[in-house]
Design an enzyme around this catalytic site. Structure first.
Site, PDB file in Angstrom:
ATOM      1  N   MET A  27     -22.438  14.370 -12.118  1.00 30.78           N
ATOM      2  CA  MET A  27     -23.890  14.343 -12.276  1.00 30.78           C
ATOM      3  C   MET A  27     -24.414  12.971 -11.837  1.00 30.78           C
ATOM      4  O   MET A  27     -25.529  12.590 -12.184  1.00 30.78           O
ATOM      5  CB  MET A  27     -24.277  14.631 -13.729  1.00 30.78           C
ATOM      6  CG  MET A  27     -23.874  16.033 -14.152  1.00 30.78           C
ATOM      7  SD  MET A  27     -24.924  16.730 -15.435  1.00 30.78           S
ATOM      8  CE  MET A  27     -24.681  15.572 -16.742  1.00 30.78           C
ATOM      9  N   LEU A  30     -22.422   7.018 -11.182  1.00 39.51           N
ATOM     10  CA  LEU A  30     -20.961   6.971 -11.251  1.00 39.51           C
ATOM     11  C   LEU A  30     -20.437   5.669 -11.847  1.00 39.51           C
ATOM     12  O   LEU A  30     -21.063   4.625 -11.747  1.00 39.51           O
ATOM     13  CB  LEU A  30     -20.379   7.153  -9.843  1.00 39.51           C
ATOM     14  CG  LEU A  30     -20.838   8.402  -9.094  1.00 39.51           C
ATOM     15  CD1 LEU A  30     -20.144   8.497  -7.744  1.00 39.51           C
ATOM     16  CD2 LEU A  30     -20.579   9.666  -9.913  1.00 39.51           C
ATOM     17  N   HIS A  31     -19.242   5.783 -12.432  1.00 42.98           N
ATOM     18  CA  HIS A  31     -18.521   4.606 -12.943  1.00 42.98           C
ATOM     19  C   HIS A  31     -17.047   4.764 -12.578  1.00 42.98           C
ATOM     20  O   HIS A  31     -16.669   5.756 -11.921  1.00 42.98           O
ATOM     21  CB  HIS A  31     -18.737   4.454 -14.455  1.00 42.98           C
ATOM     22  CG  HIS A  31     -18.471   5.721 -15.231  1.00 42.98           C
ATOM     23  ND1 HIS A  31     -17.214   6.278 -15.342  1.00 42.98           N
ATOM     24  CD2 HIS A  31     -19.306   6.552 -15.900  1.00 42.98           C
ATOM     25  CE1 HIS A  31     -17.290   7.378 -16.068  1.00 42.98           C
ATOM     26  NE2 HIS A  31     -18.561   7.583 -16.408  1.00 42.98           N
ATOM     27  N   GLY A  33     -14.589   5.778 -14.106  1.00 41.92           N
ATOM     28  CA  GLY A  33     -13.991   7.055 -14.521  1.00 41.92           C
ATOM     29  C   GLY A  33     -14.099   8.088 -13.404  1.00 41.92           C
ATOM     30  O   GLY A  33     -13.108   8.735 -13.033  1.00 41.92           O
ATOM     31  N   HIS A  34     -15.313   8.222 -12.846  1.00 42.02           N
ATOM     32  CA  HIS A  34     -15.497   9.169 -11.736  1.00 42.02           C
ATOM     33  C   HIS A  34     -14.643   8.760 -10.534  1.00 42.02           C
ATOM     34  O   HIS A  34     -14.041   9.602  -9.868  1.00 42.02           O
ATOM     35  CB  HIS A  34     -16.955   9.187 -11.263  1.00 42.02           C
ATOM     36  CG  HIS A  34     -17.947   9.622 -12.300  1.00 42.02           C
ATOM     37  ND1 HIS A  34     -18.795   8.754 -12.930  1.00 42.02           N
ATOM     38  CD2 HIS A  34     -18.219  10.858 -12.803  1.00 42.02           C
ATOM     39  CE1 HIS A  34     -19.563   9.423 -13.769  1.00 42.02           C
ATOM     40  NE2 HIS A  34     -19.240  10.690 -13.721  1.00 42.02           N
TER      41      HIS A  34
HETATM   42  O1  PAF Z   1     -18.952  16.397 -16.515  1.00 43.71           O
HETATM   43  C1  PAF Z   1     -20.001  16.446 -15.831  1.00 43.71           C
HETATM   44  O2  PAF Z   1     -20.438  15.458 -15.262  1.00 43.71           O
HETATM   45  C2  PAF Z   1     -20.748  17.768 -15.722  1.00 43.71           C
HETATM   46  O3  PAF Z   1     -20.665  18.491 -16.912  1.00 43.71           O
HETATM   47  C3  PAF Z   1     -20.301  18.615 -14.524  1.00 43.71           C
HETATM   48  C4  PAF Z   1     -18.865  19.057 -14.682  1.00 43.71           C
HETATM   49  C5  PAF Z   1     -20.464  17.831 -13.241  1.00 43.71           C
HETATM   50  C6  PAF Z   1     -21.163  19.877 -14.434  1.00 43.71           C
HETATM   51  O4  PAF Z   1     -22.499  19.581 -14.266  1.00 43.71           O
END
Ligand code: PAF
Length: 277
Positions: A27, A30-31, A33-34
């Protein structure tokens, strides 16, 4: 790195991406973790796609959809740096056109913990992930253990509906003081941010007791609760010690357990967890 905004374009580009394809749905905001998910996807696949989409259907009417932090320019730079090939950034109208009316729901598992606290949340997550999986057609999709219940729900959905991909769950990435990384940390003021480290400290205390042989789930819950309650800014929503697959609360831990908790600091809900095994 290519950036695509429409479903048609994403599907067209998908045909050109080398197999296997790793996919990181996000979503945004970002940090590390992503980015750890993108790196893992990069290691394990010939091509990597990510998505940035703040999904309105997983937020309740009083939740923070409008205020959810957004910084697409910064996100795109981070994704490019981490080796992403394609980023899908659809609009809300693209994903939920007028008269959209189909939903994907996982039963039982979604009634507990986060599902009990946020009744429509998982229906939104499973619906958007199904749509994204259908559009991007990944070989593997990567999620963080930080949202432990989300990972379990998505695994169950993929298994129950015979979806043609693997869900890969990656370890929690923490700040230097132990706080698990989250896009929502921007909501915390400095005092709340300092107090938030108590979540990790409480988890560590439980892990130590577990290592010493404690198997009484209520005793472990109490240790976690008592530690966090020492912080006047912290409001505990739940501390759970549950079965690692069906999330049923345990009295005695026989093999392993998911210790998960949600604590509010003002309006901000912070999640953390560990697997006792
Ligand atoms: O974990 C998230 O950021 C959200 O729940 C996801 C999996 C991108 C779905 O919108």
């Amino acid at each position: 790195m290519q950036i695509v905004e429409t479903i048609t374009e994403m599907k067209r580009l998908r045909l050109q991406l080398p197999e296997p394809l790793g996919f990181v749905p996000t979503m945004g905001y970002l940090h590390e973790g992503h980015i750890s998910l993108v790196r893992r996807a990069r290691e394990e696949n010939a091509s990597v796609a990510a998505s940035i989409f703040v999904n309105p259907t997983q937020f309740g009417p009083t939740e923070d959809f409008e205020d959810y932090p957004r910084d697409t320019k910064r996100d795109l730079a981070m994704l490019e740096e981490a080796g992403t090939d394609v980023v899908f950034t659809p609009s809300v109208a693209e994903m939920y056109p007028e008269r959209f009316s189909s939903w994907v729901e996982v039963g039982k598992l979604t009634e507990r913990l986060e599902g009990a606290a946020r009744p429509i949340h998982f229906r939104g997550v499973t619906t958007i992930c199904t749509k994204l999986f259908n559009i991007v057609e990944p070989t593997r999709a990567y999620f963080g253990q930080k949202d432990a219940q989300q990972a379990l729900v998505l695994k169950k959905m993929v298994a129950d509906l015979n979806m043609n991909l693997e869900i890969v769950v990656c370890p929690i990435i923490r700040e230097p003081d132990g706080l698990s990384m989250s896009s929502r940390h921007v909501y915390l003021n400095q005092e709340q941010r300092w107090a938030a480290v108590s979540l990790y400290q409480a988890i560590k205390l439980a892990e130590e007791l577990w290592a010493q042989g404690e198997r009484d789930a209520e005793r472990l819950r109490q240790v976690v609760i008592e530690h966090i309650q020492q912080q006047p800014l912290a409001e505990i929503e739940y501390v759970s010690i549950a079965d690692t697959e069906i999330l049923e609360e345990l009295e005695t831990i026989t093999s392993s357990a998911l210790l998960s908790l949600v604590v509010r600091f003002g309006k901000t809900r912070l999640l953390d967890n560990t697997i006792l095994k």
